[in-house]
Design a protein around this motif. Structure first.
Motif, mmCIF file in Angstrom:
data_model
loop_
_atom_site.group_PDB
_atom_site.id
_atom_site.type_symbol
_atom_site.label_atom_id
_atom_site.label_comp_id
_atom_site.label_asym_id
_atom_site.label_seq_id
_atom_site.Cartn_x
_atom_site.Cartn_y
_atom_site.Cartn_z
ATOM 1 N N PHE A 55 -18.838 -73.412 53.068
ATOM 2 C CA PHE A 55 -17.392 -73.311 53.218
ATOM 3 C C PHE A 55 -16.856 -72.202 52.329
ATOM 4 C CE2 PHE A 55 -18.244 -76.408 49.895
ATOM 5 C CZ PHE A 55 -17.377 -76.047 48.883
ATOM 6 N N ARG A 56 -15.635 -71.772 52.632
ATOM 7 C CA ARG A 56 -15.002 -70.689 51.884
ATOM 8 C C ARG A 56 -14.560 -71.196 50.518
ATOM 9 N NH1 ARG A 56 -16.055 -65.735 54.302
ATOM 10 N NH2 ARG A 56 -16.387 -66.200 56.503
ATOM 11 N N ALA A 57 -14.803 -70.380 49.502
ATOM 12 C CA ALA A 57 -14.431 -70.758 48.142
ATOM 13 C C ALA A 57 -13.921 -69.533 47.405
ATOM 14 C CB ALA A 57 -15.626 -71.344 47.396
ATOM 15 N N SER A 58 -12.948 -69.738 46.533
ATOM 16 C CA SER A 58 -12.394 -68.646 45.746
ATOM 17 C C SER A 58 -12.819 -68.818 44.296
ATOM 18 C CB SER A 58 -10.863 -68.639 45.842
ATOM 19 O OG SER A 58 -10.324 -67.573 45.090
ATOM 20 N N TYR A 59 -13.433 -67.788 43.731
ATOM 21 C CA TYR A 59 -13.916 -67.843 42.349
ATOM 22 C C TYR A 59 -13.017 -66.993 41.461
ATOM 23 C CZ TYR A 59 -18.104 -70.269 43.811
ATOM 24 O OH TYR A 59 -18.966 -71.217 44.303
ATOM 25 N N GLU A 60 -12.214 -67.633 40.650
ATOM 26 C CA GLU A 60 -11.372 -66.915 39.701
ATOM 27 C C GLU A 60 -12.218 -66.503 38.500
ATOM 28 O OE1 GLU A 60 -8.535 -69.347 37.460
ATOM 29 O OE2 GLU A 60 -9.440 -71.104 38.382
ATOM 30 N N PRO A 61 -11.714 -65.596 37.653
ATOM 31 C CA PRO A 61 -12.504 -65.176 36.495
ATOM 32 C C PRO A 61 -12.881 -66.359 35.618
ATOM 33 C CG PRO A 61 -10.666 -63.685 36.828
ATOM 34 C CD PRO A 61 -10.461 -64.841 37.769
ATOM 35 N N GLY A 62 -14.169 -66.626 35.517
ATOM 36 C CA GLY A 62 -14.588 -67.786 34.750
ATOM 37 C C GLY A 62 -16.097 -67.913 34.685
ATOM 38 N N LEU A 63 -16.517 -68.976 34.016
ATOM 39 C CA LEU A 63 -17.931 -69.261 33.803
ATOM 40 C C LEU A 63 -18.247 -70.644 34.336
ATOM 41 C CD1 LEU A 63 -20.710 -68.690 32.411
ATOM 42 C CD2 LEU A 63 -19.743 -69.792 30.367
ATOM 43 N N SER A 64 -19.196 -70.724 35.259
ATOM 44 C CA SER A 64 -19.691 -72.009 35.754
ATOM 45 C C SER A 64 -21.089 -72.223 35.192
ATOM 46 C CB SER A 64 -19.751 -72.024 37.287
ATOM 47 O OG SER A 64 -18.468 -71.904 37.850
ATOM 48 N N ILE A 65 -21.338 -73.421 34.667
ATOM 49 C CA ILE A 65 -22.658 -73.763 34.151
ATOM 50 C C ILE A 65 -23.155 -74.988 34.906
ATOM 51 C CG2 ILE A 65 -23.962 -74.562 32.139
ATOM 52 C CD1 ILE A 65 -22.192 -72.881 30.406
ATOM 53 N N PHE A 66 -24.333 -74.870 35.496
ATOM 54 C CA PHE A 66 -24.922 -75.944 36.288
ATOM 55 C C PHE A 66 -26.028 -76.613 35.477
ATOM 56 C CE2 PHE A 66 -23.190 -72.738 39.046
ATOM 57 C CZ PHE A 66 -22.530 -73.453 40.041
ATOM 58 N N VAL A 67 -26.040 -77.929 35.464
ATOM 59 C CA VAL A 67 -27.063 -78.638 34.702
ATOM 60 C C VAL A 67 -27.830 -79.646 35.557
ATOM 61 C CG1 VAL A 67 -25.918 -78.360 32.474
ATOM 62 C CG2 VAL A 67 -25.348 -80.319 33.905
ATOM 63 N N GLN A 68 -27.400 -79.815 36.801
ATOM 64 C CA GLN A 68 -28.094 -80.727 37.697
ATOM 65 C C GLN A 68 -27.680 -80.414 39.137
ATOM 66 O OE1 GLN A 68 -29.102 -84.929 36.358
ATOM 67 N NE2 GLN A 68 -27.646 -85.376 37.975
ATOM 68 N N GLY A 69 -28.615 -80.553 40.085
ATOM 69 C CA GLY A 69 -28.316 -80.238 41.471
ATOM 70 C C GLY A 69 -28.592 -78.775 41.782
ATOM 71 N N LEU A 101 -26.430 -77.526 48.002
ATOM 72 C CA LEU A 101 -27.707 -77.750 48.667
ATOM 73 C C LEU A 101 -28.336 -79.081 48.277
ATOM 74 C CD1 LEU A 101 -29.272 -74.190 48.238
ATOM 75 C CD2 LEU A 101 -28.100 -75.097 50.246
ATOM 76 N N GLU A 102 -28.222 -79.452 47.005
ATOM 77 C CA GLU A 102 -28.859 -80.683 46.516
ATOM 78 C C GLU A 102 -27.875 -81.467 45.654
ATOM 79 O OE1 GLU A 102 -32.475 -79.748 44.478
ATOM 80 O OE2 GLU A 102 -33.331 -78.641 46.177
ATOM 81 N N ALA A 103 -27.552 -82.681 46.102
ATOM 82 C CA ALA A 103 -26.681 -83.588 45.354
ATOM 83 C C ALA A 103 -26.786 -84.967 45.994
ATOM 84 C CB ALA A 103 -25.234 -83.114 45.371
ATOM 85 N N SER A 104 -26.804 -86.002 45.177
ATOM 86 C CA SER A 104 -26.900 -87.362 45.689
ATOM 87 C C SER A 104 -26.252 -88.312 44.692
ATOM 88 C CB SER A 104 -28.364 -87.767 45.906
ATOM 89 O OG SER A 104 -29.069 -87.809 44.667
ATOM 90 N N GLU A 105 -26.099 -89.562 45.085
ATOM 91 C CA GLU A 105 -25.555 -90.568 44.168
ATOM 92 C C GLU A 105 -26.449 -90.706 42.941
ATOM 93 O OE1 GLU A 105 -22.812 -92.315 44.242
ATOM 94 O OE2 GLU A 105 -22.028 -91.931 46.255
ATOM 95 N N LYS A 106 -27.757 -90.706 43.160
ATOM 96 C CA LYS A 106 -28.706 -90.881 42.054
ATOM 97 C C LYS A 106 -28.792 -89.635 41.190
ATOM 98 C CE LYS A 106 -33.511 -92.126 41.079
ATOM 99 N NZ LYS A 106 -34.835 -92.489 41.676
ATOM 100 N N THR A 107 -28.802 -88.472 41.835
ATOM 101 C CA THR A 107 -28.908 -87.206 41.102
ATOM 102 C C THR A 107 -27.786 -86.280 41.558
ATOM 103 O OG1 THR A 107 -31.316 -87.492 41.106
ATOM 104 C CG2 THR A 107 -30.479 -85.353 40.413
ATOM 105 N N PRO A 108 -26.581 -86.468 41.035
ATOM 106 C CA PRO A 108 -25.449 -85.645 41.471
ATOM 107 C C PRO A 108 -25.549 -84.215 40.965
ATOM 108 C CG PRO A 108 -24.804 -87.043 39.638
ATOM 109 C CD PRO A 108 -26.201 -87.460 40.009
ATOM 110 N N LEU A 109 -24.829 -83.330 41.642
ATOM 111 C CA LEU A 109 -24.655 -81.989 41.112
ATOM 112 C C LEU A 109 -23.630 -82.074 39.987
ATOM 113 C CD1 LEU A 109 -24.473 -78.613 42.870
ATOM 114 C CD2 LEU A 109 -22.625 -79.208 41.322
ATOM 115 N N LEU A 110 -23.996 -81.623 38.810
ATOM 116 C CA LEU A 110 -23.123 -81.662 37.643
ATOM 117 C C LEU A 110 -22.931 -80.244 37.123
ATOM 118 C CD1 LEU A 110 -24.753 -84.694 35.775
ATOM 119 C CD2 LEU A 110 -22.661 -84.728 37.155
ATOM 120 N N SER A 111 -21.686 -79.888 36.871
ATOM 121 C CA SER A 111 -21.403 -78.542 36.381
ATOM 122 C C SER A 111 -20.096 -78.536 35.613
ATOM 123 C CB SER A 111 -21.329 -77.541 37.541
ATOM 124 O OG SER A 111 -20.247 -77.855 38.394
ATOM 125 N N ILE A 112 -19.880 -77.458 34.884
ATOM 126 C CA ILE A 112 -18.599 -77.247 34.222
ATOM 127 C C ILE A 112 -18.054 -75.899 34.650
ATOM 128 C CG2 ILE A 112 -19.479 -78.522 32.211
ATOM 129 C CD1 ILE A 112 -19.154 -75.815 30.674
#
Length: 316
Positions: A55-69, A101-112
């Motif tokens: 889907f379409r997403a807009s990324y404003e100036p920032g930092l995303s950190i992924f730790v799961q998913g 691509l990968e996310a579930s109740e048991k192992t959710p995608l987690l990010s900040i």
């Protein structure tokens, strides 16, 4: 299609343990699925439990950190793959395509997500003890990197401030500066430096992008936009396409269509009203371009979105 991954080195045990600890911390603070704004200005936590279509997403100036998913972002011809060892730096406002691509109740995608304060970035860059970044051939406004021990530690210290809200007004700014410093110590620093350094062509292009985001409903005259950016028309075209993978006119069109979609979905506007509100003079032209961009005519697309509860915009 070009693919950009955060890194290929085998991580040591320390950084793996720190990533797991950060994932546990985020899950405690964001127990339920969704977006969770925090008391720290510009900081949000994300908890996603289901894969999504692209889907379409807009990324404003920032930092995303992924730790799961696992997540995929597409901008132009470049694919950015983000997993539990990744960060994504967006140095300008860019509309892209996003897919969990990968996310579930048991192992959710987690990010900040931490929104960048560019005056603070420039202040940090002005210090004499910040090393120069090596030159890079990557010019787009998104860049992916591999999280380090230093970066994860800085993020953990920022999240710990949520336990003592009274400390946030003073220590929050210091935590923001530490995170910026850690990013500036990575190979991806050049993108942030280029957009934040006064006089750089990237910053001038960002000025044009900012004008378009604020005035997307107005007619676009390239000579006026180039004057705003303080560069020639041909130079602006070249720099704009390098950063966003599209021309200024294409960028304006995407802003108009995305805004119209959001207004129809969130505010209940009909297609005709939405078309005129975002700057179209012809409803039939709006419908044609909307269908090409989103794959369905306006009414059918909005109905499908309401039925599937697909988010229009994400910065996670």
């Amino acid at each position: 299609m070009l693919k950009q991954k955060a890194g290929t080195r085998s991580p040591d045990l320390t950084v793996v343990e720190m990533r797991r600890a950060l994932a546990q911390r985020i899950k405690l603070l964001a127990e339920k699925p969704g977006e969770h704004p925090t008391a720290i200005p510009g900081l949000s936590l994300y908890h996603r439990t289901t894969p999504t279509p692209c889907f379409r997403a807009s990324y404003e100036p920032g930092l995303s950190i992924f730790v799961q998913g696992r997540k995929r972002i597409l901008l132009g011809g470049t694919e950015y793959l983000c997993d539990d060892s990744s960060f994504l730096l967006s140095s300008i406002d860019v509309p892209a395509q996003s897919q969990i691509l990968e996310a579930s109740e048991k192992t959710p995608l987690l990010s900040i997500f931490l929104r960048l304060d560019l005056p603070t970035v420039r202040e940090v860059l002005s210090r004499d003890d910040i090393p120069e970044s090596p030159p890079s051939t990557h010019r787009q406004g998104l860049v992916a990197g591999e999280t380090t021990v230093g970066l994860i530690g800085a993020v953990m210290r920022m999240l710990e401030l949520l336990d003592t809200p009274e400390d946030i007004p003073f220590l929050g700014a210091l935590a923001h500066r530490e995170i910026l410093y850690r990013i500036l110590r990575t190979p991806q620093a050049e993108r942030l430096r280029a957009i934040a350094t006064s006089g750089d062509l990237g910053q001038r292009t960002a000025r044009a992008i900012s004008w378009l985001r604020e005035n997307y409903a107005k007619p676009l005259h390239m000579e006026d936009l180039a004057s705003t950016a303080r560069m020639g028309v041909s130079t602006l075209h070249h720099q704009f396409r390098a950063l966003t993978a599209m021309s200024p006119l294409q960028y304006q069109k995407q802003l108009r269509l995305q805004t119209a979609r959001q207004r129809m979905l969130m505010d209940g506007l009909d297609a005709t009203t939405a078309a005129y509100e975002v700057g179209y003079e012809s409803v039939s032209q709006f419908s044609r371009e909307y269908s090409r961009f989103f794959g369905l005519p306006p009414i059918r697309d909005v109905k499908a979105l309401k039925n599937s509860n697909t988010a229009l915009v994400s910065v996670a």
